[in-house]
Design a protein around this motif. Structure first.
Motif, PDB file in Angstrom:
ATOM      1  N   ARG A 190       0.825  -1.206   0.000  1.00  0.00           N
ATOM      2  CA  ARG A 190       0.000   0.000   0.000  1.00  0.00           C
ATOM      3  C   ARG A 190       0.864   1.263   0.000  1.00  0.00           C
ATOM      4  O   ARG A 190       0.590   2.222  -0.708  1.00  0.00           O
ATOM      5  CB  ARG A 190      -0.931  -0.006   1.213  1.00  0.00           C
ATOM      6  CG  ARG A 190      -2.087  -0.951   1.087  1.00  0.00           C
ATOM      7  CD  ARG A 190      -2.944  -0.913   2.362  1.00  0.00           C
ATOM      8  NE  ARG A 190      -4.256  -1.463   2.158  1.00  0.00           N
ATOM      9  CZ  ARG A 190      -4.537  -2.761   2.133  1.00  0.00           C
ATOM     10  NH1 ARG A 190      -3.570  -3.644   2.307  1.00  0.00           N
ATOM     11  NH2 ARG A 190      -5.777  -3.183   1.940  1.00  0.00           N
ATOM     12  N   ALA A 249      -5.537   2.323  -8.092  1.00  0.00           N
ATOM     13  CA  ALA A 249      -6.253   1.599  -7.037  1.00  0.00           C
ATOM     14  C   ALA A 249      -6.581   0.179  -7.489  1.00  0.00           C
ATOM     15  O   ALA A 249      -6.410  -0.777  -6.727  1.00  0.00           O
ATOM     16  CB  ALA A 249      -7.521   2.351  -6.652  1.00  0.00           C
ATOM     17  N   MET A 250      -7.035   0.036  -8.725  1.00  0.00           N
ATOM     18  CA  MET A 250      -7.377  -1.282  -9.238  1.00  0.00           C
ATOM     19  C   MET A 250      -6.144  -2.188  -9.286  1.00  0.00           C
ATOM     20  O   MET A 250      -6.182  -3.335  -8.857  1.00  0.00           O
ATOM     21  CB  MET A 250      -7.984  -1.172 -10.634  1.00  0.00           C
ATOM     22  CG  MET A 250      -8.437  -2.497 -11.208  1.00  0.00           C
ATOM     23  SD  MET A 250      -9.057  -2.343 -12.885  1.00  0.00           S
ATOM     24  CE  MET A 250      -7.550  -2.015 -13.783  1.00  0.00           C
ATOM     25  N   LYS A 292      -8.178   5.729 -10.215  1.00  0.00           N
ATOM     26  CA  LYS A 292      -8.897   4.447 -10.213  1.00  0.00           C
ATOM     27  C   LYS A 292      -8.026   3.322 -10.757  1.00  0.00           C
ATOM     28  O   LYS A 292      -8.099   2.191 -10.293  1.00  0.00           O
ATOM     29  CB  LYS A 292     -10.184   4.534 -11.034  1.00  0.00           C
ATOM     30  CG  LYS A 292     -11.279   5.308 -10.372  1.00  0.00           C
ATOM     31  CD  LYS A 292     -12.538   5.295 -11.235  1.00  0.00           C
ATOM     32  CE  LYS A 292     -13.635   6.087 -10.573  1.00  0.00           C
ATOM     33  NZ  LYS A 292     -14.871   6.075 -11.365  1.00  0.00           N
ATOM     34  N   ILE A 345      -6.925  -1.987  -3.993  1.00  0.00           N
ATOM     35  CA  ILE A 345      -7.550  -1.215  -2.915  1.00  0.00           C
ATOM     36  C   ILE A 345      -8.531  -0.225  -3.532  1.00  0.00           C
ATOM     37  O   ILE A 345      -8.530  -0.011  -4.741  1.00  0.00           O
ATOM     38  CB  ILE A 345      -6.513  -0.477  -2.036  1.00  0.00           C
ATOM     39  CG1 ILE A 345      -5.721   0.550  -2.845  1.00  0.00           C
ATOM     40  CG2 ILE A 345      -5.565  -1.464  -1.357  1.00  0.00           C
ATOM     41  CD1 ILE A 345      -4.785   1.396  -2.010  1.00  0.00           C
ATOM     42  N   SER A 346      -9.333   0.377  -2.701  1.00  0.00           N
ATOM     43  CA  SER A 346     -10.320   1.325  -3.215  1.00  0.00           C
ATOM     44  C   SER A 346      -9.652   2.669  -3.525  1.00  0.00           C
ATOM     45  O   SER A 346      -8.640   3.023  -2.905  1.00  0.00           O
ATOM     46  CB  SER A 346     -11.435   1.531  -2.197  1.00  0.00           C
ATOM     47  OG  SER A 346     -10.963   2.287  -1.102  1.00  0.00           O
ATOM     48  N   PRO A 347     -10.216   3.422  -4.464  1.00  0.00           N
ATOM     49  CA  PRO A 347      -9.687   4.758  -4.739  1.00  0.00           C
ATOM     50  C   PRO A 347      -9.714   5.653  -3.498  1.00  0.00           C
ATOM     51  O   PRO A 347      -8.804   6.460  -3.296  1.00  0.00           O
ATOM     52  CB  PRO A 347     -10.616   5.296  -5.831  1.00  0.00           C
ATOM     53  CG  PRO A 347     -11.141   4.089  -6.512  1.00  0.00           C
ATOM     54  CD  PRO A 347     -11.267   3.051  -5.429  1.00  0.00           C
ATOM     55  N   THR A 348     -10.723   5.484  -2.655  1.00  0.00           N
ATOM     56  CA  THR A 348     -10.814   6.287  -1.431  1.00  0.00           C
ATOM     57  C   THR A 348      -9.637   5.999  -0.500  1.00  0.00           C
ATOM     58  O   THR A 348      -9.030   6.918   0.050  1.00  0.00           O
ATOM     59  CB  THR A 348     -12.146   5.984  -0.697  1.00  0.00           C
ATOM     60  OG1 THR A 348     -13.219   6.221  -1.619  1.00  0.00           O
ATOM     61  CG2 THR A 348     -12.311   6.840   0.524  1.00  0.00           C
ATOM     62  N   GLU A 349      -9.308   4.705  -0.346  1.00  0.00           N
ATOM     63  CA  GLU A 349      -8.170   4.343   0.513  1.00  0.00           C
ATOM     64  C   GLU A 349      -6.862   4.855  -0.072  1.00  0.00           C
ATOM     65  O   GLU A 349      -6.003   5.370   0.653  1.00  0.00           O
ATOM     66  CB  GLU A 349      -8.095   2.825   0.700  1.00  0.00           C
ATOM     67  CG  GLU A 349      -6.970   2.419   1.632  1.00  0.00           C
ATOM     68  CD  GLU A 349      -6.848   0.917   1.842  1.00  0.00           C
ATOM     69  OE1 GLU A 349      -5.953   0.520   2.607  1.00  0.00           O
ATOM     70  OE2 GLU A 349      -7.625   0.144   1.263  1.00  0.00           O
TER      71      GLU A 349
END
Length: 103
Positions: free
Chosen positions: A17, A41-42, A38, A46-50
């Motif tokens: 991460r 993140a993909m 995005k 992990i999520s884009p928010t994280e």
């Protein structure tokens, strides 16, 4: 990052991460055309928010100072190159192929 934020501990659960967030920061710094958040993140799972939150934490920990001393950069580059050893990787691949095909 670890030196400046001594309350962070890198481990097998978070190192990808941190690597992902710092890679995103480096791309934003160096590339004229940015890749979508995005996408990062993909790729990182992990999520884009994280990822956005991790990016913010990394930048705040670094106090938005993204300068890397050339001598420090050279030191880490040498260490990384020494750990990769492409000849050994190529030799391992050759051994696997020879065992697989009985050569």
């Amino acid at each position: 990052l670890v030196k400046k934020g001594n309350h962070y501990r890198l481990n097998e659960y978070n190192v990808h991460r941190i690597f992902l967030a710092t890679s995103l920061i480096a791309c934003k710094l160096l590339d004229d055309r940015q890749k979508p958040l995005k996408l990062f993140a993909m790729v990182g799972g992990i999520s884009p928010t994280e990822l956005c939150a991790l990016e913010k934490v990394c930048l705040e920990t670094l106090e938005y100072d993204l300068y890397v001393n050339p001598a420090v950069y050279a030191l880490y580059e040498r260490r990384l190159r020494a750990s990769v050893r492409p000849q050994n990787s190529l030799e391992m691949l050759r051994r696997r192929r020879s065992r697989k095909f009985g050569n």
